[in-house]
Scaffold this motif. Sequence first.
Motif, PDB file in Angstrom:
ATOM      1  N   ALA A  33       0.861  -1.342   0.014  1.00 26.49           N
ATOM      2  CA  ALA A  33      -0.008   0.095  -0.110  1.00 26.49           C
ATOM      3  C   ALA A  33       0.795   1.242  -0.014  1.00 26.49           C
ATOM      4  O   ALA A  33       0.564   2.384  -0.878  1.00 26.49           O
ATOM      5  CB  ALA A  33      -1.068   0.039   1.289  1.00 26.49           C
ATOM      6  N   GLU A  34       2.047   1.150   0.684  1.00 24.68           N
ATOM      7  CA  GLU A  34       2.862   2.369   0.936  1.00 24.68           C
ATOM      8  C   GLU A  34       3.509   2.644  -0.372  1.00 24.68           C
ATOM      9  O   GLU A  34       4.060   3.775  -0.474  1.00 24.68           O
ATOM     10  CB  GLU A  34       3.878   2.122   1.915  1.00 24.68           C
ATOM     11  CG  GLU A  34       3.517   2.604   3.351  1.00 24.68           C
ATOM     12  CD  GLU A  34       4.438   1.997   4.550  1.00 24.68           C
ATOM     13  OE1 GLU A  34       5.481   1.550   4.035  1.00 24.68           O
ATOM     14  OE2 GLU A  34       3.809   1.988   5.631  1.00 24.68           O
ATOM     15  N   THR A  35       3.652   1.505  -1.403  1.00 26.10           N
ATOM     16  CA  THR A  35       4.230   1.815  -2.539  1.00 26.10           C
ATOM     17  C   THR A  35       3.494   2.139  -3.624  1.00 26.10           C
ATOM     18  O   THR A  35       4.065   2.497  -5.024  1.00 26.10           O
ATOM     19  CB  THR A  35       4.832   0.439  -2.914  1.00 26.10           C
ATOM     20  OG1 THR A  35       5.622  -0.120  -1.798  1.00 26.10           O
ATOM     21  CG2 THR A  35       6.034   0.464  -3.793  1.00 26.10           C
ATOM     22  N   LEU A  36       2.408   2.320  -3.529  1.00 27.62           N
ATOM     23  CA  LEU A  36       1.482   2.429  -4.735  1.00 27.62           C
ATOM     24  C   LEU A  36       1.824   3.884  -5.500  1.00 27.62           C
ATOM     25  O   LEU A  36       1.663   3.832  -6.476  1.00 27.62           O
ATOM     26  CB  LEU A  36      -0.162   2.570  -4.261  1.00 27.62           C
ATOM     27  CG  LEU A  36      -0.485   0.900  -3.793  1.00 27.62           C
ATOM     28  CD1 LEU A  36      -2.108   1.001  -3.535  1.00 27.62           C
ATOM     29  CD2 LEU A  36      -0.393   0.081  -5.129  1.00 27.62           C
ATOM     30  N   PRO A  37       1.985   4.930  -4.934  1.00 32.02           N
ATOM     31  CA  PRO A  37       2.309   6.210  -5.345  1.00 32.02           C
ATOM     32  C   PRO A  37       3.568   6.191  -6.142  1.00 32.02           C
ATOM     33  O   PRO A  37       3.748   7.027  -6.961  1.00 32.02           O
ATOM     34  CB  PRO A  37       2.524   7.156  -4.173  1.00 32.02           C
ATOM     35  CG  PRO A  37       1.853   6.516  -3.007  1.00 32.02           C
ATOM     36  CD  PRO A  37       2.249   4.926  -3.083  1.00 32.02           C
ATOM     37  N   ARG A  38       4.521   4.978  -6.133  1.00 37.53           N
ATOM     38  CA  ARG A  38       5.550   5.126  -6.855  1.00 37.53           C
ATOM     39  C   ARG A  38       5.395   4.091  -8.167  1.00 37.53           C
ATOM     40  O   ARG A  38       6.294   3.727  -8.841  1.00 37.53           O
ATOM     41  CB  ARG A  38       6.708   4.555  -6.205  1.00 37.53           C
ATOM     42  CG  ARG A  38       7.124   5.398  -5.028  1.00 37.53           C
ATOM     43  CD  ARG A  38       8.610   5.238  -4.604  1.00 37.53           C
ATOM     44  NE  ARG A  38       8.956   4.049  -4.401  1.00 37.53           N
ATOM     45  CZ  ARG A  38       9.055   3.281  -3.054  1.00 37.53           C
ATOM     46  NH1 ARG A  38       8.538   3.907  -2.068  1.00 37.53           N
ATOM     47  NH2 ARG A  38       9.420   2.187  -3.095  1.00 37.53           N
ATOM     48  N   LEU A  39       4.289   3.795  -8.477  1.00 35.91           N
ATOM     49  CA  LEU A  39       4.221   2.834  -9.712  1.00 35.91           C
ATOM     50  C   LEU A  39       4.247   3.352 -11.188  1.00 35.91           C
ATOM     51  O   LEU A  39       4.183   2.719 -12.006  1.00 35.91           O
ATOM     52  CB  LEU A  39       2.622   2.172  -9.797  1.00 35.91           C
ATOM     53  CG  LEU A  39       2.244   1.417  -8.512  1.00 35.91           C
ATOM     54  CD1 LEU A  39       0.767   0.697  -8.707  1.00 35.91           C
ATOM     55  CD2 LEU A  39       3.488   0.339  -8.474  1.00 35.91           C
ATOM     56  N   HIS A  40       4.631   4.751 -11.120  1.00 34.70           N
ATOM     57  CA  HIS A  40       5.020   5.424 -12.417  1.00 34.70           C
ATOM     58  C   HIS A  40       6.552   4.832 -12.797  1.00 34.70           C
ATOM     59  O   HIS A  40       6.947   5.034 -14.097  1.00 34.70           O
ATOM     60  CB  HIS A  40       4.818   6.661 -12.377  1.00 34.70           C
ATOM     61  CG  HIS A  40       5.660   7.420 -11.613  1.00 34.70           C
ATOM     62  ND1 HIS A  40       5.630   7.300 -10.125  1.00 34.70           N
ATOM     63  CD2 HIS A  40       6.660   8.649 -11.475  1.00 34.70           C
ATOM     64  CE1 HIS A  40       6.453   7.975  -9.293  1.00 34.70           C
ATOM     65  NE2 HIS A  40       7.067   8.632 -10.404  1.00 34.70           N
ATOM     66  N   ARG A  41       7.217   4.392 -11.978  1.00 36.49           N
ATOM     67  CA  ARG A  41       8.653   3.867 -12.076  1.00 36.49           C
ATOM     68  C   ARG A  41       8.654   2.511 -12.401  1.00 36.49           C
ATOM     69  O   ARG A  41       7.890   1.779 -11.986  1.00 36.49           O
ATOM     70  CB  ARG A  41       9.384   3.962 -10.757  1.00 36.49           C
ATOM     71  CG  ARG A  41       9.452   5.371 -10.414  1.00 36.49           C
ATOM     72  CD  ARG A  41      10.227   6.441 -11.003  1.00 36.49           C
ATOM     73  NE  ARG A  41      10.193   7.857 -10.428  1.00 36.49           N
ATOM     74  CZ  ARG A  41      10.840   8.909 -11.254  1.00 36.49           C
ATOM     75  NH1 ARG A  41      10.907   8.608 -12.591  1.00 36.49           N
ATOM     76  NH2 ARG A  41      10.675   9.974 -10.931  1.00 36.49           N
ATOM     77  N   TYR A  42       9.641   2.083 -13.265  1.00 34.79           N
ATOM     78  CA  TYR A  42       9.839   0.797 -13.602  1.00 34.79           C
ATOM     79  C   TYR A  42      10.261   0.072 -12.360  1.00 34.79           C
ATOM     80  O   TYR A  42      11.029   0.572 -11.630  1.00 34.79           O
ATOM     81  CB  TYR A  42      10.945   0.547 -14.903  1.00 34.79           C
ATOM     82  CG  TYR A  42      10.384   0.887 -15.825  1.00 34.79           C
ATOM     83  CD1 TYR A  42       9.712  -0.232 -16.711  1.00 34.79           C
ATOM     84  CD2 TYR A  42      10.502   2.074 -16.908  1.00 34.79           C
ATOM     85  CE1 TYR A  42       9.043  -0.103 -18.049  1.00 34.79           C
ATOM     86  CE2 TYR A  42       9.944   2.060 -18.177  1.00 34.79           C
ATOM     87  CZ  TYR A  42       9.349   0.899 -18.912  1.00 34.79           C
ATOM     88  OH  TYR A  42       8.709   1.143 -19.856  1.00 34.79           O
TER      89      TYR A  42
END
Length: 364
Positions: free
Chosen positions: A55-64
């Motif tokens: 859940a904490e990682t969701l905002p970084r999904l634009h990165r490979y």
Amino acid sequence: MFEDLVTKDIAALVPYPPGKPIEELERELGITGAVKLASNENPLGPSPKAVEAVAETLPRLHRYPDGRGYYLKQALAQKLGLDMNQLVLGNGSNEIIELAVRTFLRPGLGAVFSDPTFLVYSKVVQGAGGRITRVPLKNRRHDLAGLSRAVADDSRLVFLDNPNNPTGSLIPAPDLRAFVSDLPRRTILVLDEAYRDFVREGSLIEPREVIEGERPVIFLRTFSKAYGLAGLRVGYGLTQAELVDYMDRVRQPFNINTLGQIGALAALDDDEFYENTRRATWDGLDWLASELDRLGLKHHPTQTNFMMIELDRPAGEVSDLMLHQGVIIRSLSSYGLDRTIRINVGLPEENARFIQALKQVLGL
Ligand SMILES: Cc1ncc(COP(=O)(O)O)c(C=O)c1O
């Protein structure tokens, strides 16, 4: 119309039988609260630590994703006492089965495995045009002597799931050691330990002991079962660095997605969840075994999170009738066992529901 576009081997493949989504089944049958015990999943859900990290990682999904899986490999290597370069990550351990075949097999070479065993081995080998040699189980156990005899000059791979799916049997460690040392050096053993975490009785061998030796062996492990992350798709292989290097050349650069890497890393640290899972599995197996004994139904000892039950009726028919009771189980007819079903351990109320439905369906 397009059959000339695929090889005969691919045309002859049968799709893996995954079953319908629960929601769709409930809609079709007009039922609610269906229970799924067909895919050897973890009934406790995912590791809570993994859920939080994802859940904490969701905002970084634009990165490979990190194409090396650096932190996950580092943590695994540390836990297992191996070097990071002795590890390969996969989109589920299924992907490593495929990677091994794509890297080491070519038409004209073959693979050897038991019958029945995990269905994915034959699917992947056949799809790649490899020759398949099947060795029947003996008393529901891998026939190691038969497998050794079946290994020929052109056998590049041997697949061995330990414990075995679908029978749940475990190979004694001394027998496995002897089997490994008897294999020729041109034949790679893929030792699939998807259910290793559930082994209760019997000894296991540590990958380090084998990987330091001269025989090529790829151990397969997964986060799908004991860590409850089947939907994230993370598995790994442990083997000699040189074999990892070859598979890394073939592997897609971003085969483990970001959430998978983060979730698996957090789950690895979730000892409480891991231990709860094992305890719930063993308690559930004991309860199911005693209920099945009471009903006079034959079941087999298992070192996994699932068990095989023998019936005196066609398994496909029983699993269809169970579906109408809202309980999804696996008929083993696709494994060539026409009167055998397989269920995984569920929550206590799910196990009770299974027994109730089975009594109804079998008229017991
Ligand atoms: C013997 C065996 N190996 C491997 C797997 C695949 O696991 P994963 O989810 O890691 O691809 C399974 C899954 O059911 C299995 O039964």
